[in-house]
Design a protein around this motif. Sequence first.
Motif, mmCIF file in Angstrom:
data_model
loop_
_atom_site.group_PDB
_atom_site.id
_atom_site.type_symbol
_atom_site.label_atom_id
_atom_site.label_comp_id
_atom_site.label_asym_id
_atom_site.label_seq_id
_atom_site.Cartn_x
_atom_site.Cartn_y
_atom_site.Cartn_z
ATOM 1 N N GLY A 142 0.807 -1.144 0.168
ATOM 2 C CA GLY A 142 -0.005 0.110 0.419
ATOM 3 C C GLY A 142 0.742 0.840 -0.252
ATOM 4 N N SER A 143 0.685 2.292 0.739
ATOM 5 C CA SER A 143 1.529 3.427 0.941
ATOM 6 C C SER A 143 2.504 3.017 2.400
ATOM 7 N N LEU A 144 4.168 2.930 1.732
ATOM 8 C CA LEU A 144 4.821 2.731 2.856
ATOM 9 C C LEU A 144 4.538 3.984 3.789
ATOM 10 N N GLY A 145 4.316 3.674 5.079
ATOM 11 C CA GLY A 145 4.801 4.598 6.153
ATOM 12 C C GLY A 145 6.165 4.683 7.017
ATOM 13 N N ILE A 146 7.313 4.705 6.157
ATOM 14 C CA ILE A 146 9.060 5.314 6.613
ATOM 15 C C ILE A 146 9.014 5.879 6.618
ATOM 16 N N TYR A 147 9.616 5.595 8.120
ATOM 17 C CA TYR A 147 10.131 7.146 9.384
ATOM 18 C C TYR A 147 11.688 7.193 8.327
ATOM 19 N N GLY A 148 12.394 5.568 8.416
ATOM 20 C CA GLY A 148 14.109 5.873 7.810
ATOM 21 C C GLY A 148 14.775 4.690 8.924
ATOM 22 N N THR A 149 15.399 4.367 9.516
ATOM 23 C CA THR A 149 16.049 3.224 9.919
ATOM 24 C C THR A 149 16.556 3.460 11.043
ATOM 25 N N GLY A 150 16.414 2.387 12.086
ATOM 26 C CA GLY A 150 16.687 2.791 13.462
ATOM 27 C C GLY A 150 17.917 1.150 13.741
ATOM 28 N N PRO A 151 18.269 1.405 15.088
ATOM 29 C CA PRO A 151 19.228 -0.096 15.449
ATOM 30 C C PRO A 151 18.298 -0.863 16.007
ATOM 31 N N THR A 152 18.681 -2.104 15.926
ATOM 32 C CA THR A 152 18.009 -3.635 16.823
ATOM 33 C C THR A 152 18.521 -4.466 17.351
ATOM 34 N N ASN A 153 18.488 -5.158 18.072
ATOM 35 C CA ASN A 153 19.564 -5.706 19.080
ATOM 36 C C ASN A 153 20.819 -5.108 19.746
ATOM 37 N N SER A 154 21.598 -5.945 19.351
ATOM 38 C CA SER A 154 22.859 -5.810 19.797
ATOM 39 C C SER A 154 23.889 -6.605 20.055
ATOM 40 N N PRO A 155 25.377 -6.281 19.372
ATOM 41 C CA PRO A 155 25.751 -7.303 19.482
ATOM 42 C C PRO A 155 26.288 -7.242 20.520
ATOM 43 N N LEU A 156 26.269 -6.712 21.495
ATOM 44 C CA LEU A 156 26.811 -7.239 23.270
ATOM 45 C C LEU A 156 25.787 -8.704 23.567
ATOM 46 N N LYS A 157 24.526 -9.090 22.225
ATOM 47 C CA LYS A 157 24.509 -10.110 22.667
ATOM 48 C C LYS A 157 25.708 -11.555 22.507
ATOM 49 N N PHE A 158 27.007 -11.107 21.735
ATOM 50 C CA PHE A 158 27.523 -12.028 21.384
ATOM 51 C C PHE A 158 28.508 -11.891 21.892
ATOM 52 N N ALA A 159 28.488 -10.952 22.941
ATOM 53 C CA ALA A 159 30.115 -10.557 24.243
ATOM 54 C C ALA A 159 30.098 -11.556 24.884
ATOM 55 N N SER A 160 31.685 -11.968 25.222
ATOM 56 C CA SER A 160 31.261 -12.659 26.564
ATOM 57 C C SER A 160 30.203 -12.475 27.566
ATOM 58 N N LYS A 161 30.339 -13.518 29.040
ATOM 59 C CA LYS A 161 30.034 -13.526 30.375
ATOM 60 C C LYS A 161 30.496 -11.673 30.925
ATOM 61 N N GLU A 162 31.264 -12.446 30.814
ATOM 62 C CA GLU A 162 32.415 -11.273 31.290
ATOM 63 C C GLU A 162 32.007 -9.894 30.803
ATOM 64 N N LEU A 163 32.375 -9.453 29.591
ATOM 65 C CA LEU A 163 31.641 -7.864 28.955
ATOM 66 C C LEU A 163 30.799 -7.740 29.666
ATOM 67 N N GLN A 164 29.673 -8.980 29.301
ATOM 68 C CA GLN A 164 27.897 -8.192 29.553
ATOM 69 C C GLN A 164 27.935 -7.912 30.738
ATOM 70 N N ASP A 165 28.654 -8.109 31.603
ATOM 71 C CA ASP A 165 28.936 -7.742 33.577
ATOM 72 C C ASP A 165 29.680 -6.700 33.246
ATOM 73 N N ASP A 166 30.129 -6.286 32.849
ATOM 74 C CA ASP A 166 31.148 -4.844 32.600
ATOM 75 C C ASP A 166 30.218 -3.645 32.204
ATOM 76 N N LYS A 167 29.763 -3.001 32.902
ATOM 77 C CA LYS A 167 28.542 -1.500 33.220
ATOM 78 C C LYS A 167 29.361 -0.964 32.058
#
Length: 264
Positions: A142-167
């Motif tokens: 139909g009529s695409l209501g696209i505003y732009g692009t934005g970030p989703t998820n995060s590569p933090l998901k694949f970091a080590s447990k230690e770095l996921q606990d690094d503030k």
Amino acid sequence: MSGWPLVLVVVVALVVVGLFVFYKFSAGVVNSWVEDRITTVLNEIRGVLEKKRQLVEEINELSDQDRGDFDRFLSYVKEAGCGSLLQYASEELRSNRELVLEAVKHPDLEIDGLDEPEYATLMECLDSDMTTKEILNDSRFGSLGIYGTGPTNSPLKFASKELQDDKDVVWKAITHAPHAYQYASERLRGDPALFALAYLEFETRTSIVMYAGIYHADTGYSEEGGSGELDVGLIPADIYYDPVKLNQFQEQARTEIIKGEDTY
């Protein structure tokens, strides 16, 4: 009819014609601008998808030794929207603070302004041989209501447990993609300041009150949550199910949000 009445009729007619021409011209300019904007967004996403596909094919040919090559993966994760390629790195590299800090700057990109079924169909089209013009003319959207692009998820998901606990690492990740909060360690998800940061980043990027599931300073918590959203289940259970701790968490988060809103 003669004299002033005739002049008045002519003037009114000219004004009406002028307004009509102006409306058609303005509508054409607006439609052209919107189409150009949507085309830019679609091409941006398509470019990211294509680049990521090429890099994944390259990575699949790597030896175990090459998957531990810091410089190689640093170049991969620096590509726009390609930070998640961190997942293919060796376990040692996923524990490398410098690499992870770079990766979290380049989260996956998604298109804003579409519901889930429409979004899924659009991504399939972008991953096909369809041209951008064919997509724009596809009746399924139909009529695409696209505003732009934005970030989703995060590569933090694949970091080590230690770095996921690094503030510091988690803080940086959230500033680039609010969804990174969900990949923080349980300890850090219990930090009201990080929760407030995720709220403020999310609010700033979406320009709406909040998506369901985000803590709101006035209304408290929503019981709703969904893909990519920060729902109440992400708050450590020992806080959420303890009325005293939860109230304290809310008050501290509220204070941080109010302070942050002055900055944002």
